[in-house]
Design an enzyme around this catalytic site. Sequence first.
Site, PDB file in Angstrom:
ATOM      1  CB  ALA A  10      -0.943  -0.004   1.198  1.00 31.87           C
ATOM      2  CE1 TYR A 174       2.059  -8.645 -12.960  1.00 28.17           C
ATOM      3  CE2 TYR A 174       0.622  -8.573 -14.877  1.00 28.17           C
ATOM      4  CZ  TYR A 174       0.939  -8.147 -13.600  1.00 28.17           C
ATOM      5  OH  TYR A 174       0.124  -7.228 -12.959  1.00 28.17           O
ATOM      6  CB  ILE A 207      -3.953   0.956 -12.994  1.00 32.17           C
ATOM      7  CG1 ILE A 207      -5.104  -0.069 -13.080  1.00 32.17           C
ATOM      8  CG2 ILE A 207      -4.224   2.007 -11.919  1.00 32.17           C
ATOM      9  CD1 ILE A 207      -6.477   0.461 -13.337  1.00 32.17           C
TER      10      ILE A 207
HETATM   11  P1  NAP Z   1       3.549  -0.654  -8.045  1.00 30.21           P
HETATM   12  O1  NAP Z   1       3.189   0.748  -8.333  1.00 30.21           O
HETATM   13  O2  NAP Z   1       4.817  -1.201  -8.561  1.00 30.21           O
HETATM   14  O3  NAP Z   1       3.474  -0.876  -6.452  1.00 30.21           O
HETATM   15  C1  NAP Z   1       3.761  -2.144  -5.931  1.00 30.21           C
HETATM   16  C2  NAP Z   1       3.466  -2.166  -4.446  1.00 30.21           C
HETATM   17  O4  NAP Z   1       3.669  -3.504  -3.975  1.00 30.21           O
HETATM   18  C3  NAP Z   1       4.412  -1.282  -3.648  1.00 30.21           C
HETATM   19  O5  NAP Z   1       3.695  -0.770  -2.557  1.00 30.21           O
HETATM   20  C4  NAP Z   1       5.496  -2.256  -3.205  1.00 30.21           C
HETATM   21  O6  NAP Z   1       6.143  -1.865  -1.986  1.00 30.21           O
HETATM   22  C5  NAP Z   1       4.662  -3.495  -2.960  1.00 30.21           C
HETATM   23  N1  NAP Z   1       5.412  -4.744  -3.016  1.00 30.21           N
HETATM   24  C6  NAP Z   1       6.177  -5.230  -4.037  1.00 30.21           C
HETATM   25  N2  NAP Z   1       6.699  -6.424  -3.717  1.00 30.21           N
HETATM   26  C7  NAP Z   1       6.259  -6.705  -2.459  1.00 30.21           C
HETATM   27  C8  NAP Z   1       6.464  -7.776  -1.562  1.00 30.21           C
HETATM   28  N3  NAP Z   1       7.243  -8.830  -1.895  1.00 30.21           N
HETATM   29  N4  NAP Z   1       5.874  -7.737  -0.346  1.00 30.21           N
HETATM   30  C9  NAP Z   1       5.103  -6.682   0.006  1.00 30.21           C
HETATM   31  N5  NAP Z   1       4.861  -5.643  -0.806  1.00 30.21           N
HETATM   32  C10 NAP Z   1       5.438  -5.643  -2.014  1.00 30.21           C
HETATM   33  O7  NAP Z   1       2.426  -1.652  -8.600  1.00 30.21           O
HETATM   34  P2  NAP Z   1       0.872  -1.387  -8.926  1.00 30.21           P
HETATM   35  O8  NAP Z   1       0.760  -1.064 -10.360  1.00 30.21           O
HETATM   36  O9  NAP Z   1       0.268  -0.500  -7.910  1.00 30.21           O
HETATM   37  O10 NAP Z   1       0.315  -2.868  -8.765  1.00 30.21           O
HETATM   38  C11 NAP Z   1      -0.353  -3.300  -7.588  1.00 30.21           C
HETATM   39  C12 NAP Z   1      -1.050  -4.625  -7.879  1.00 30.21           C
HETATM   40  O11 NAP Z   1      -1.970  -4.439  -8.946  1.00 30.21           O
HETATM   41  C13 NAP Z   1      -0.088  -5.725  -8.342  1.00 30.21           C
HETATM   42  O12 NAP Z   1      -0.520  -6.970  -7.850  1.00 30.21           O
HETATM   43  C14 NAP Z   1      -0.229  -5.689  -9.864  1.00 30.21           C
HETATM   44  O13 NAP Z   1       0.107  -6.918 -10.445  1.00 30.21           O
HETATM   45  C15 NAP Z   1      -1.706  -5.364  -9.983  1.00 30.21           C
HETATM   46  N6  NAP Z   1      -2.106  -4.774 -11.262  1.00 30.21           N
HETATM   47  C16 NAP Z   1      -1.530  -3.623 -11.726  1.00 30.21           C
HETATM   48  C17 NAP Z   1      -1.978  -3.079 -12.930  1.00 30.21           C
HETATM   49  C18 NAP Z   1      -1.433  -1.793 -13.496  1.00 30.21           C
HETATM   50  O14 NAP Z   1      -1.756  -1.483 -14.657  1.00 30.21           O
HETATM   51  N7  NAP Z   1      -0.662  -1.019 -12.766  1.00 30.21           N
HETATM   52  C19 NAP Z   1      -2.965  -3.743 -13.660  1.00 30.21           C
HETATM   53  C20 NAP Z   1      -3.509  -4.913 -13.173  1.00 30.21           C
HETATM   54  C21 NAP Z   1      -3.081  -5.421 -11.950  1.00 30.21           C
HETATM   55  P3  NAP Z   1       7.442  -0.866  -1.999  1.00 30.21           P
HETATM   56  O15 NAP Z   1       6.915   0.515  -2.273  1.00 30.21           O
HETATM   57  O16 NAP Z   1       7.994  -0.999  -0.634  1.00 30.21           O
HETATM   58  O17 NAP Z   1       8.345  -1.351  -3.092  1.00 30.21           O
END
Ligand code: NAP
Length: 270
Positions: A10, A174, A207
């Site tokens: 988060a 992925y 997103i």
């Molecule tokens: P992001 O901006 O890269 O943020 C990732 C978050 O996950 C950060 O808070 C990070 O913490 C945390 N994290 C990473 N590895 C972790 C671990 N091993 N344990 C605990 N926390 C961890 O990614 P996002 O785009 O917000 O994606 C969030 C979720 O949505 C993911 O599951 C992703 O696959 C999914 N998703 C994303 C999209 C998109 O278009 N962005 C679309 C579909 C699904 P730190 O800040 O400490 O690194």
Amino acid sequence: MNRVALITGASRGIGRGIALELAAAGFDLVVNYAGNRAAAERTAADCLERARAVRVAVRVEICQADVSVGADRERLVGFAREGFGRLDLLVNNAGVAPVVRADLLEADEASFDRLIRINVKGPYFLTQRVARWMIEQTRAAPATAGEGRGVYRPKIVTISSISAYTASPNRGDYCVAKAALSMLTPLYATRLAEHGILVYDIRPGIIATDMTEPVKAKYDALIGGGLTPIARWGQPADVGKAVAALAQDALPFSTGDVINVDGGFHLRRL
Ligand code: NAP
């Protein structure tokens, strides 16, 4: 007494968007992060500000834990238990993309293992751990027909992806991980219904976060070219609003459902 939510990952992106919407809805929060403490602290401060703006009082605590590590998951749940004494909502959001997008015929096993560990094994066993605690809580305070924040109606929401069913041959690891993750929801929905625990899968589309920043130009062009019926990037708040609706009992007779938050990406069109 406020309801309590634990959101993995988060500190940034979608998880941060979820935290902000839940804070505005009056949830106390455990904001989990992996390594970026400064971002987690910013999220926590912004959640308090957001809640204040709508005149609700919430408590927000941050907790570092790598969801792929068993001891960290145990510590994370212990943190929520000791700090808040209850948990109404788990959001399995933390997830990673491959460091390098590699063609299916070239991709290596290390990246595959990393994605399975973080994106599948982590949420699978965190859900198991939290579900046991939620069952304990339902036994201590069985859900009643009443309304209000005091009533215990636990939920588990997992953030999968359109990649659960969309083939991207330059990041097969992925896609496979997200397809596997999507089975978590029907499994736990089936197992936990008798305990009154509702389980949902939210599937975001494209997103705007740090994860998609490196491919922004590519997605700008695709969205501009009509990829999605709603022709814009999704925002973390779009996902946050969906989670907040579920968290506030918007779908009380539904469990195991997939909620698409993708601007209509999933629609077949002719
Ligand atoms: P992001 O901006 O890269 O943020 C990732 C978050 O996950 C950060 O808070 C990070 O913490 C945390 N994290 C990473 N590895 C972790 C671990 N091993 N344990 C605990 N926390 C961890 O990614 P996002 O785009 O917000 O994606 C969030 C979720 O949505 C993911 O599951 C992703 O696959 C999914 N998703 C994303 C999209 C998109 O278009 N962005 C679309 C579909 C699904 P730190 O800040 O400490 O690194």
